[in-house]
Design a protein around this motif. Sequence first.
Motif, PDB file in Angstrom:
ATOM      1  N   PHE A  27       4.787   7.576   1.746  1.00  0.00           N
ATOM      2  CA  PHE A  27       5.214   6.201   2.014  1.00  0.00           C
ATOM      3  C   PHE A  27       5.242   5.917   3.515  1.00  0.00           C
ATOM      4  N   LEU A  28       5.843   6.831   4.286  1.00  0.00           N
ATOM      5  CA  LEU A  28       5.921   6.623   5.729  1.00  0.00           C
ATOM      6  C   LEU A  28       4.542   6.723   6.376  1.00  0.00           C
ATOM      7  N   GLY A  29       3.750   7.693   5.929  1.00  0.00           N
ATOM      8  CA  GLY A  29       2.429   7.867   6.523  1.00  0.00           C
ATOM      9  C   GLY A  29       1.496   6.710   6.259  1.00  0.00           C
ATOM     10  N   SER A  30       1.703   6.001   5.151  1.00  0.00           N
ATOM     11  CA  SER A  30       0.814   4.893   4.813  1.00  0.00           C
ATOM     12  C   SER A  30       0.951   3.716   5.773  1.00  0.00           C
ATOM     13  N   PHE A  31       2.004   3.693   6.584  1.00  0.00           N
ATOM     14  CA  PHE A  31       2.131   2.625   7.582  1.00  0.00           C
ATOM     15  C   PHE A  31       1.206   2.847   8.774  1.00  0.00           C
ATOM     16  N   VAL A  32       0.570   4.015   8.849  1.00  0.00           N
ATOM     17  CA  VAL A  32      -0.552   4.215   9.764  1.00  0.00           C
ATOM     18  C   VAL A  32      -1.804   4.086   8.908  1.00  0.00           C
ATOM     19  N   PRO A  33      -2.477   2.943   8.913  1.00  0.00           N
ATOM     20  CA  PRO A  33      -3.523   2.674   7.928  1.00  0.00           C
ATOM     21  C   PRO A  33      -4.616   3.737   7.920  1.00  0.00           C
TER      22      PRO A  33
ATOM     23  N   VAL B 236      -9.911  -0.002  12.279  1.00  0.00           N
ATOM     24  CA  VAL B 236      -8.628   0.670  12.074  1.00  0.00           C
ATOM     25  C   VAL B 236      -8.660   2.086  12.624  1.00  0.00           C
ATOM     26  N   VAL B 237      -9.717   2.845  12.273  1.00  0.00           N
ATOM     27  CA  VAL B 237      -9.801   4.234  12.714  1.00  0.00           C
ATOM     28  C   VAL B 237      -9.852   4.326  14.233  1.00  0.00           C
ATOM     29  N   LEU B 238     -10.666   3.491  14.870  1.00  0.00           N
ATOM     30  CA  LEU B 238     -10.786   3.541  16.327  1.00  0.00           C
ATOM     31  C   LEU B 238      -9.482   3.126  17.006  1.00  0.00           C
TER      32      LEU B 238
ATOM     33  N   VAL C 223       0.834  -1.206   0.000  1.00  0.00           N
ATOM     34  CA  VAL C 223       0.000   0.000   0.000  1.00  0.00           C
ATOM     35  C   VAL C 223       0.864   1.250   0.000  1.00  0.00           C
ATOM     36  N   ALA C 224       1.881   1.272   0.859  1.00  0.00           N
ATOM     37  CA  ALA C 224       2.741   2.453   0.963  1.00  0.00           C
ATOM     38  C   ALA C 224       3.488   2.706  -0.341  1.00  0.00           C
ATOM     39  N   THR C 225       3.984   1.650  -0.981  1.00  0.00           N
ATOM     40  CA  THR C 225       4.722   1.822  -2.236  1.00  0.00           C
ATOM     41  C   THR C 225       3.822   2.356  -3.341  1.00  0.00           C
ATOM     42  N   ILE C 226       2.633   1.793  -3.468  1.00  0.00           N
ATOM     43  CA  ILE C 226       1.703   2.255  -4.502  1.00  0.00           C
ATOM     44  C   ILE C 226       1.302   3.702  -4.258  1.00  0.00           C
ATOM     45  N   ASP C 227       0.956   4.028  -3.015  1.00  0.00           N
ATOM     46  CA  ASP C 227       0.575   5.402  -2.694  1.00  0.00           C
ATOM     47  C   ASP C 227       1.714   6.374  -2.984  1.00  0.00           C
ATOM     48  N   ALA C 228       2.922   6.020  -2.559  1.00  0.00           N
ATOM     49  CA  ALA C 228       4.057   6.932  -2.724  1.00  0.00           C
ATOM     50  C   ALA C 228       4.396   7.144  -4.188  1.00  0.00           C
ATOM     51  N   VAL C 229       4.473   6.059  -4.969  1.00  0.00           N
ATOM     52  CA  VAL C 229       4.811   6.189  -6.388  1.00  0.00           C
ATOM     53  C   VAL C 229       3.723   6.948  -7.135  1.00  0.00           C
ATOM     54  N   GLY C 230       2.468   6.602  -6.889  1.00  0.00           N
ATOM     55  CA  GLY C 230       1.376   7.247  -7.602  1.00  0.00           C
ATOM     56  C   GLY C 230       1.251   8.728  -7.287  1.00  0.00           C
ATOM     57  N   ILE C 231       1.257   9.067  -5.996  1.00  0.00           N
ATOM     58  CA  ILE C 231       1.093  10.470  -5.611  1.00  0.00           C
ATOM     59  C   ILE C 231       2.347  11.269  -5.945  1.00  0.00           C
ATOM     60  N   GLY C 232       3.530  10.693  -5.727  1.00  0.00           N
ATOM     61  CA  GLY C 232       4.762  11.396  -6.076  1.00  0.00           C
ATOM     62  C   GLY C 232       4.874  11.655  -7.564  1.00  0.00           C
TER      63      GLY C 232
ATOM     64  N   ILE D  50      -3.224   7.544  23.522  1.00  0.00           N
ATOM     65  CA  ILE D  50      -2.488   6.941  24.629  1.00  0.00           C
ATOM     66  C   ILE D  50      -0.990   7.154  24.473  1.00  0.00           C
ATOM     67  N   ALA D  51      -0.480   7.001  23.252  1.00  0.00           N
ATOM     68  CA  ALA D  51       0.971   6.927  23.082  1.00  0.00           C
ATOM     69  C   ALA D  51       1.523   7.799  21.974  1.00  0.00           C
ATOM     70  N   GLY D  52       0.756   8.758  21.482  1.00  0.00           N
ATOM     71  CA  GLY D  52       1.278   9.660  20.474  1.00  0.00           C
ATOM     72  C   GLY D  52       1.579   8.953  19.163  1.00  0.00           C
ATOM     73  N   ILE D  53       2.622   9.400  18.464  1.00  0.00           N
ATOM     74  CA  ILE D  53       2.966   8.841  17.155  1.00  0.00           C
ATOM     75  C   ILE D  53       3.304   7.346  17.229  1.00  0.00           C
ATOM     76  N   PRO D  54       4.116   6.888  18.203  1.00  0.00           N
ATOM     77  CA  PRO D  54       4.351   5.438  18.279  1.00  0.00           C
ATOM     78  C   PRO D  54       3.070   4.645  18.493  1.00  0.00           C
ATOM     79  N   GLY D  55       2.142   5.184  19.279  1.00  0.00           N
ATOM     80  CA  GLY D  55       0.873   4.491  19.484  1.00  0.00           C
ATOM     81  C   GLY D  55       0.079   4.352  18.213  1.00  0.00           C
ATOM     82  N   ALA D  56       0.043   5.406  17.390  1.00  0.00           N
ATOM     83  CA  ALA D  56      -0.664   5.329  16.109  1.00  0.00           C
ATOM     84  C   ALA D  56      -0.001   4.334  15.168  1.00  0.00           C
ATOM     85  N   LEU D  57       1.327   4.244  15.212  1.00  0.00           N
ATOM     86  CA  LEU D  57       2.059   3.347  14.318  1.00  0.00           C
ATOM     87  C   LEU D  57       1.857   1.884  14.690  1.00  0.00           C
ATOM     88  N   PHE D  58       1.918   1.582  15.992  1.00  0.00           N
ATOM     89  CA  PHE D  58       1.889   0.182  16.426  1.00  0.00           C
ATOM     90  C   PHE D  58       0.498  -0.308  16.798  1.00  0.00           C
TER      91      PHE D  58
END
Length: 379
Positions: free
Chosen positions: A253-259, A317-319, A225-234, A327-335
Amino acid sequence: MQRIVSTESSATVPSGLRIAAAFAWRLLVVAAALALGIWLIIELKLLVIPLLVAILVTALLWPAFAFMLRHRVPKVPAIVISVIGTLAIVAGLMWLVGWQIGAQWASVRERTAGAIDSLRQGLVTGPLGLTEAQIDDMLHQLGQFLQQQADLLWSGALAIGSTVGHIGTGFVLSVFILLCLLTDGAGIWRWTVRLFPKQARVAIDGAGRAGWNTLVNYARTQLLVATIDAVGIGLGAFLLGVPLAVPVAVLVFLGSFVPIVGAVVTGILAVFLALVYNGWWIALWMLVVVLGVQQLEGHVLQPVVMGSAVKVHPLAVVLVVAGGAMIAGIPGALFAVPLAAFINVVAVYLSHKAWKGDAALEDVDLIWNTVPRTRKGSA
């Protein structure tokens, strides 16, 4: 006598209330255990976050690493290729970002300032008829709001660290854990399983392997997902003449790892950059590109490539992401999503006693699935 009185008083309590009370105290115990676990994670954040980063990166590298092992590549060269290759890709992307920012930053700053001045002039002379003081007040309130949101994200309970030393230590620790997992992950897992009672080891081993398969499938899906989003939008930003196309692609690309949430936020940023630099018409086309790329990867490419290996309900996913961020800021959103996926599959595996072979996870309605579903009537 006291027992008789107690029995009589219990009989007068409605059965619904007794059941509700039984659920309530058990929920309180579970909540207390979760609170204790979160407190321990917060106290050990400088160890927990590098561990989670290393596990997630291991899941990302695992398909390529396992492919090399299956094709008779020795383990040490496979580890070196995986780790050094990943670091080289990251370093190359960072160099491209720095190069393009350095080359275009002056022009972007000048055009952005001109766009802001034009917008202010339009608000004053246009149909809204705002005054300079009103515009300054709105800008001040917007700045305060953005600052509050930035503080909320960066100073979360599990923020990576406030100093360069913390970040550097976390990076070195993550790389070390990554090397250990690739070198002897199976041995580490066998040692972990032996910590449990002997009669529970088969169940724990099966549940852990099911959760790991889910994590690998999740990481592979998000990488796609991240690769497709990054290549297409870039590529869209580059063809439309939007500045900083490479940094935008890397950020997407990095942001797409937070679904869902990450893709939306980074897409809005690309549209905003096109608006302030290129104007409304190009910004509209940039929005079309962003929406088109996300629809393409979500409804065409991802189902074809991945099948139903990972099913993630958007509401879940959103919830989960919102709760993790609070609860945990950026790491919480990522994991948050990979942790929720892992816990969900492990819990369902254990509750259905799937290690005994008399219950199939394929027939269970999971939010996250580890095994592609087979269509009815197919072999």
